[in-house]
Each structure stands twice: as structure tokens, then as C-alpha cells.
Design an enzyme around this catalytic site. Structure first.
Site, PDB file in Angstrom:
ATOM      1  N   GLY A 126      11.167 -27.288 -39.635  1.00  0.00           N
ATOM      2  CA  GLY A 126      11.851 -28.047 -38.581  1.00  0.00           C
ATOM      3  C   GLY A 126      11.491 -27.615 -37.172  1.00  0.00           C
ATOM      4  O   GLY A 126      12.225 -27.863 -36.231  1.00  0.00           O
ATOM      5  N   SER A 131       5.667 -28.412 -41.254  1.00  0.00           N
ATOM      6  CA  SER A 131       5.968 -27.850 -42.572  1.00  0.00           C
ATOM      7  C   SER A 131       6.018 -28.969 -43.615  1.00  0.00           C
ATOM      8  O   SER A 131       5.601 -28.773 -44.754  1.00  0.00           O
ATOM      9  CB  SER A 131       7.285 -27.077 -42.542  1.00  0.00           C
ATOM     10  OG  SER A 131       8.336 -27.901 -42.092  1.00  0.00           O
ATOM     11  N   ASP A 176      -0.920 -35.127 -38.882  1.00  0.00           N
ATOM     12  CA  ASP A 176      -0.447 -33.869 -39.473  1.00  0.00           C
ATOM     13  C   ASP A 176      -1.038 -33.639 -40.863  1.00  0.00           C
ATOM     14  O   ASP A 176      -1.481 -32.537 -41.203  1.00  0.00           O
ATOM     15  CB  ASP A 176       1.081 -33.861 -39.563  1.00  0.00           C
ATOM     16  CG  ASP A 176       1.739 -34.100 -38.214  1.00  0.00           C
ATOM     17  OD1 ASP A 176       1.047 -34.022 -37.198  1.00  0.00           O
ATOM     18  OD2 ASP A 176       2.958 -34.353 -38.210  1.00  0.00           O
TER      19      ASP A 176
HETATM   20  C1  GLA Z   1       4.552 -36.136 -35.512  1.00  0.00           C
HETATM   21  C2  GLA Z   1       3.863 -37.142 -36.428  1.00  0.00           C
HETATM   22  C3  GLA Z   1       2.393 -37.316 -36.045  1.00  0.00           C
HETATM   23  C4  GLA Z   1       2.233 -37.580 -34.554  1.00  0.00           C
HETATM   24  C5  GLA Z   1       3.030 -36.597 -33.733  1.00  0.00           C
HETATM   25  C6  GLA Z   1       3.034 -36.955 -32.259  1.00  0.00           C
HETATM   26  O1  GLA Z   1       4.018 -34.869 -35.709  1.00  0.00           O
HETATM   27  O2  GLA Z   1       3.947 -36.747 -37.777  1.00  0.00           O
HETATM   28  O3  GLA Z   1       1.829 -38.347 -36.824  1.00  0.00           O
HETATM   29  O4  GLA Z   1       2.572 -38.906 -34.253  1.00  0.00           O
HETATM   30  O5  GLA Z   1       4.384 -36.519 -34.164  1.00  0.00           O
HETATM   31  O6  GLA Z   1       1.748 -36.876 -31.742  1.00  0.00           O
END
Ligand code: GLA
Length: 390
Positions: A126, A131, A176
Site C-alpha cells: 500500500g 506490491s 506496473d
Molecule cells: C498506478 C497504475 C499504473 C499507472 C500509475 C500512474 O501505479 O497501476 O498503471 O497508471 O498508477 O502513473
């Protein structure tokens, strides 16, 4: 550190299941250097994987059950592969990531086998260091490997993204999961989120460090606000399309075009679009700066990114702003900005080696004076993405 943690996981696995694991995998968290809230606009991002990961170990079972144990919580959770449901039990909430990726893999036609699973992670939960993406990527690699499936990492990233959208309910982009799956040691990845082509750009091996600082503010609004930003961007595209019929996403709009037609957008939507369009140009420029060793320019672009996220995209908060300000007050900090979705979570700073100790010594007190909160600081190198260790 990596190998000793995975050895510890293996020995706990034997205690738990009285059998040695056949598969051990690892998937890292991430920090985004620049290119925020661009990925669901077909834009550019520049993240790297960090030296904090989720490890998972598995051995096969013949009864089609997944029996999982999370060492971080000392909690277990069991579910059948042929009837996967999200659990509502808060003690087992961590298993929803495993459930989600198992369900998506099966829906895609992969035949999975029952497994005993033990998992342990060092990615803070978080805190905006992904994670959840690392759980999904590690879980997918584990389940596929245990079933003898050699899954392509780009495909795994896309399936993990889908799991997050469908099971967690946040309409996330691909950044991510992609960096957790495909990150490269000592490199950040310049990713074109439309084509999913990417270039590994070496980070300076000497002289600077990536320093992450956690606001330790719980990210409350992030899910609903994230989805709102996503639809505001779609609204911007729909309106701009009336004058720019060939655009598909904000990625396709140049700054000049935006300036010409900005007046057609409602005020809030206009600022959202401005952030995304200018952020894409900042990413392109920052990569050139890094490649030509212009770290000061790279830092300025990080700072400009933060300002745009704060004023136009409105995803920062007092804690992130205070931490960025405290970080920038240290001599030798090239740039500092919020990283990830926002509304709390972490900042990322590019810091001269000679200034890292000063950063660690002084930023916590400055941040505490401004907010009453403690920060947690992680100095990291860029780590390798997901891998099977056994
Ligand atoms: C989160 C989302 C990503 C991206 C970022 C902001 O981490 O999972 O896909 O949009 O926010 O850049």
C-alpha cells in the site's frame, strides 16, 4: 540478500508442507522515474524494478486445490482451481491476487495444477511501489511454471494487468505489471505503452542513487480518484476528436494541437489533458538528458513532472508535497517527485552519491516537522524483473 531470503522461504516451505518446493519465483516492485498517469493514455513511462520483491514457492498437489501460506502475515488460504472466488475474509485478502491471476490464466485456456504455495515479500504494502503488481506477476509465473507452462513475460504482464482491472476494480495501465515482469538490472525501461515496445536505458553506474521516500500516508481515495482521472482523459479525447478526428488517445495530441483546441474542453478536463500531453514530452526529453549525462536536466524534468501532477492532474497531497520540498532542500538532489498513482505513497529522488547520507539524516526531521509523520527511506538500484529461481 535475495538468495538468503529465497533459501529461508524454501526452508519454511518444507516446515509447512513436509515437501521441498519444485518451483521458486521472484517478482519485484517498481519505482517510476518519470511518465506518470500516461500509461492509460497510450503514452510513455520510464520505470525501473526495485530491490524489493515478492518470492513464491510451490509444489504440486493432485487434488486441484491451491493451499497458500503468507509468511508476512502467518495466514493461510485455500481455494479450488475449478471454482475460484474472491475471498471477503480480511485475513486472507492477500490471496485474492493469487486467485485473480489463477482465474485469468485458466480463462485464457491454460491448464493449471493444484499447488502448495508459500509466499514472502519485502515490497511495502500500500505504499505505491506496486506490491499488488508483483504479487500478480509472481503468482502467474509460479502457477504457470508449476503446470509446466513456459509463459512469455510480456503476455504475463498483460494478464496480470487484466487481473488487477477485473478483480481489484481499478482501471490501471500496463506500467506496473510490465516493469515487474520485464525490468532489467541497472536499467530503467523506456516503455511505449501503446506498442509495448521498450528500450532498456542504463542508469548511471556511479555518482547517483535512486532514493525512494515513503510518506507513510495511507492512500485512501486512490482507487476512485484513479478511475475518475481515467474517464476525464477519455472525455478529453472524445471532445478533441471533433477537431482532431484521427486521434485515438491523448498520446496522439501534440502540444501545439492542444493549445489550439484547449478552449473546447471544460476547465478541469483541460488541465488533466495538459498534464498527460506535457508529461509525454517530458519523458522523451528526460531520456535524451539521461543518455547524454545531463542529470541536472533530468532532475528539472522530474520537478516539472511533480508540479504538473500537483497543479493540473491534482493527484498529489500535502504529505507528498512536503516530502518533495524537504528532499529538494538537500544539496546534491537533482530532482524529486511523487511516483505512482499519488494521494500518498512514495516520492522518488535522484541524489548524488555524496548527498545520500545527508538526505537520510535530514529529510526525516524536515518531513516530520511539516506533517507530524515519519518517512521511510529506501535507497535502491534497478533490479532484474521476474525470474524463476528454481
Ligand atoms: C498506478 C497504475 C499504473 C499507472 C500509475 C500512474 O501505479 O497501476 O498503471 O497508471 O498508477 O502513473
Amino acid at each position: 540478500m535475495t538468495s538468503s531470503l529465497s533459501q529461508e522461504l524454501e526452508s519454511r516451505f518444507i516446515d509447512l508442507f513436509s515437501v521441498a518446493p519444485q518451483v521458486v519465483v521472484r517478482a519485484p516492485g517498481r519505482v517510476n522515474l518519470i511518465g506518470e498517469h500516461t500509461d492509460y493514455n497510450d503514452g510513455f513511462v520510464f520505470p525501473c524494478a526495485i530491490e524489493r520483491s515478492i518470492w513464491m514457492a510451490a509444489s504440486p498437489r493432485s487434488d486441484g486445490q491451491v493451499r497458500a501460506y503468507a509468511l508476512n502475515f502467518e495466514q493461510s488460504s485455500t481455494f479450488p482451481l475449478n471454482a475460484i472466488e474472491k475471498t471477503q475474509n480480511p485475513d486472507e485478502a492477500w490471496s485474492n491476487y493469487l486467485r485473480a491471476i489463477a482465474a485469468i490464466l485458466q480463462r485464457e485456456g491454460y491448464t493449471l495444477t493444484g499447488v502448495n504455495v508459500a509466499t514472502y515479500g519485502t515490497v511495502p504494502i500500500g505504499s505505491g511501489l506496486s506490491s499488488s503488481a508483483s504479487m500478480l506477476v509472481a503468482g502467474g509465473l509460479l502457477l504457470a511454471s508449476a503446470a509446466g507452462i513456459d509463459i512469455d513475460l510480456k503476455r504475463l504482464a498483460l494478464l496480470a494487468q487484466r487481473a488487477e482491472i477485473e478483480f481489484v476494480g481499478v482501471n490501471v495501465g500496463i506500467m506496473d505489471q510490465f516493469i515487474s515482469a520485464l525490468g532489467q538490472r541497472n536499467h530503467a525501461l523506456f516503455i511505449d505503452t501503446r506498442t509495448l515496445e521498450y528500450e532498456a536505458v542504463p542508469l548511471p553506474s556511479e555518482g547517483v542513487q535512486i532514493v525512494i521516500a515513503d510518506t507513510n500516508k495511507k492512500r485512501g481515495l486512490v482507487d476512485s480518484e484513479y478511475n475518475t482521472r481515467h474517464s476525464e482523459c477519455e472525455q478529453a479525447v472524445a471532445t478533441l476528436k471533433e477537431n482532431l478526428p484521427s486521434i485515438i488517445a491523448l498520446r496522439d495530441v501534440t502540444i501545439e494541437e492542444f493549445e489550439r483546441f484547449a478552449h473546447t474542453l471544460p476547465e478541469v478536463v483541460r488541465r488533466r489533458a495538459k498534464h498527460v500531453i506535457t508529461e509525454n514530452t517530458r519523458v522523451l526529453e528526460s531520456i535524451d538528458a539521461l543518455k547524454s549525462g545531463k542529470l541536472s536536466r533530468f532532475g528539472e524534468l522530474m520537478n516539472a513532472s511533480h508540479k504538473s501532477l500537483k497543479d493540473d492532474y491534482e493527484v498529489s497531497c500535502v504529505e507528498l508535497d512536503a516530502l518533495v520540498e524537504a528532499s529538494r532542500s538537500i544539496d546534491g538532489v537533482y530532482g524529486s517527485r511523487m511516483t505512482g498513482a499519488g494521494f500518498g505513497g512514495c516520492t522518488v529522488s535522484l541524489v548524488a552519491n555524496s548527498a545520500v547520507e545527508d538526505f537520510k539524516a535530514r529529510v526525516p526531521a524536515l518531513y516530520k516537522a511539516a506533517t507530524g509523520l515519519d518517512t521511510t527511506i529506501y535507497v535502491t538500484k534497478a533490479e532484474q524483473g521476474a525470474e524463476r529461481l528454481r
